[in-house]
Design a protein around this motif. Structure first.
Motif, mmCIF file in Angstrom:
data_model
loop_
_atom_site.group_PDB
_atom_site.id
_atom_site.type_symbol
_atom_site.label_atom_id
_atom_site.label_comp_id
_atom_site.label_asym_id
_atom_site.label_seq_id
_atom_site.Cartn_x
_atom_site.Cartn_y
_atom_site.Cartn_z
ATOM 1 N N LEU A 39 0.571 -1.259 -0.242
ATOM 2 C CA LEU A 39 -0.289 -0.175 -0.329
ATOM 3 C C LEU A 39 0.899 1.317 -0.131
ATOM 4 N N LEU A 40 0.976 2.416 -0.833
ATOM 5 C CA LEU A 40 1.662 3.500 -0.777
ATOM 6 C C LEU A 40 -0.076 4.461 -1.479
ATOM 7 N N THR A 41 1.099 5.928 -0.451
ATOM 8 C CA THR A 41 0.200 7.227 -1.252
ATOM 9 C C THR A 41 0.779 7.651 -1.608
ATOM 10 N N CYS A 42 0.193 8.501 -2.909
ATOM 11 C CA CYS A 42 -0.031 9.165 -3.624
ATOM 12 C C CYS A 42 1.966 9.640 -3.666
ATOM 13 N N TYR A 43 1.961 10.676 -2.913
ATOM 14 C CA TYR A 43 3.690 11.277 -3.059
ATOM 15 C C TYR A 43 5.439 9.874 -2.649
ATOM 16 N N ASP A 44 4.970 9.097 -2.990
ATOM 17 C CA ASP A 44 5.439 7.476 -2.186
ATOM 18 C C ASP A 44 5.641 7.616 -4.019
ATOM 19 N N ASP A 92 2.686 -8.847 -4.268
ATOM 20 C CA ASP A 92 2.605 -9.220 -5.902
ATOM 21 C C ASP A 92 1.401 -8.210 -6.697
ATOM 22 N N ALA A 93 1.131 -6.834 -6.183
ATOM 23 C CA ALA A 93 1.158 -5.483 -6.966
ATOM 24 C C ALA A 93 0.935 -4.601 -5.133
ATOM 25 N N ILE A 94 1.625 -3.642 -6.377
ATOM 26 C CA ILE A 94 0.938 -2.470 -5.606
ATOM 27 C C ILE A 94 0.088 -1.727 -5.538
ATOM 28 N N ILE A 95 -1.044 -1.534 -5.169
ATOM 29 C CA ILE A 95 -2.231 -0.421 -4.545
ATOM 30 C C ILE A 95 -2.226 1.041 -3.940
ATOM 31 N N LEU A 96 -1.840 1.832 -5.230
ATOM 32 C CA LEU A 96 -1.733 3.748 -4.892
ATOM 33 C C LEU A 96 -3.014 4.080 -4.856
ATOM 34 N N THR A 97 -3.185 5.001 -3.925
ATOM 35 C CA THR A 97 -3.943 5.973 -4.114
ATOM 36 C C THR A 97 -3.406 7.286 -4.011
ATOM 37 N N ALA A 98 -3.718 8.343 -5.053
ATOM 38 C CA ALA A 98 -3.151 9.744 -5.340
ATOM 39 C C ALA A 98 -4.079 10.536 -5.270
ATOM 40 N N ASN A 99 -3.427 12.164 -5.727
ATOM 41 C CA ASN A 99 -4.227 12.847 -5.473
ATOM 42 C C ASN A 99 -2.881 13.687 -6.558
ATOM 43 N N LEU A 123 0.853 -3.071 -10.809
ATOM 44 C CA LEU A 123 -0.387 -1.853 -9.674
ATOM 45 C C LEU A 123 -0.816 -1.069 -10.310
ATOM 46 N N ILE A 124 -1.767 -1.107 -9.514
ATOM 47 C CA ILE A 124 -3.245 0.217 -9.181
ATOM 48 C C ILE A 124 -3.508 0.957 -9.083
ATOM 49 N N GLY A 125 -3.643 2.484 -9.700
ATOM 50 C CA GLY A 125 -3.290 3.143 -9.524
ATOM 51 C C GLY A 125 -4.250 3.992 -9.530
ATOM 52 N N CYS A 126 -5.364 4.793 -8.003
ATOM 53 C CA CYS A 126 -6.115 4.974 -7.742
ATOM 54 C C CYS A 126 -6.276 6.999 -7.879
ATOM 55 N N GLU A 169 -7.065 9.679 -14.361
ATOM 56 C CA GLU A 169 -6.439 8.271 -15.803
ATOM 57 C C GLU A 169 -5.927 7.405 -14.470
ATOM 58 N N SER A 170 -6.727 7.402 -13.907
ATOM 59 C CA SER A 170 -6.660 5.688 -12.917
ATOM 60 C C SER A 170 -6.260 4.498 -13.731
#
Length: 127
Positions: A12-17, A33-40, A64-67, A81-82
């Protein structure tokens, strides 16, 4: 933070990471197996979003799952552009500039095959 779900590991990663590849090597790359990234990420930084999301997937041989946020506030405009990209950086799903929800099935057998054929994680730096 790495979490387990249905026998698979997710970082689990957040935005600036996203800007820091070492943070995506949390522990040892390949332990998830996957990165889940929530972002702004605002519109003015979308090119970096497009490149860095794929780079993190490629260098860690993972999904990589980027939201990313859409809409505006008094600071910025956000265009979303998730996406979901595969371990070779390939785009599996990309959303546009509007709010949306979609699903995509992750093929973990294919991920395991990629990792066994091209064992780049064996030569990684550990931090």
């Amino acid at each position: 933070m790495i979490v387990s779900f249905q026998g698979r590991q997710f970082l689990l990663l957040t935005c600036y990471d996203l800007r820091f590849p070492v943070w995506a090597r949390y522990g040892v790359a390949g332990n998830y197996d996957a990165i889940i990234l929530t972002a702004n990420w605002p519109e003015r930084r979308q090119q970096a979003w497009r490149v860095l999301t794929r780079a993190r997937a490629i260098e860690n041989q993972c999904y990589l799952i980027g939201c990313n946020r859409v809409g505006s506030d008094h600071f910025c405009h956000y265009v979303g552009e998730s996406l979901v990209c595969g371990p070779k950086g390939e785009t599996l799903l990309e959303l546009g500039h509007e709010e949306a929800a979609k699903t995509v099935e992750l093929d973990f057998a294919a991920l395991d095959a990629v990792r066994s054929r091209f064992r780049v994680l064996d030569d990684r730096d550990t931090f």
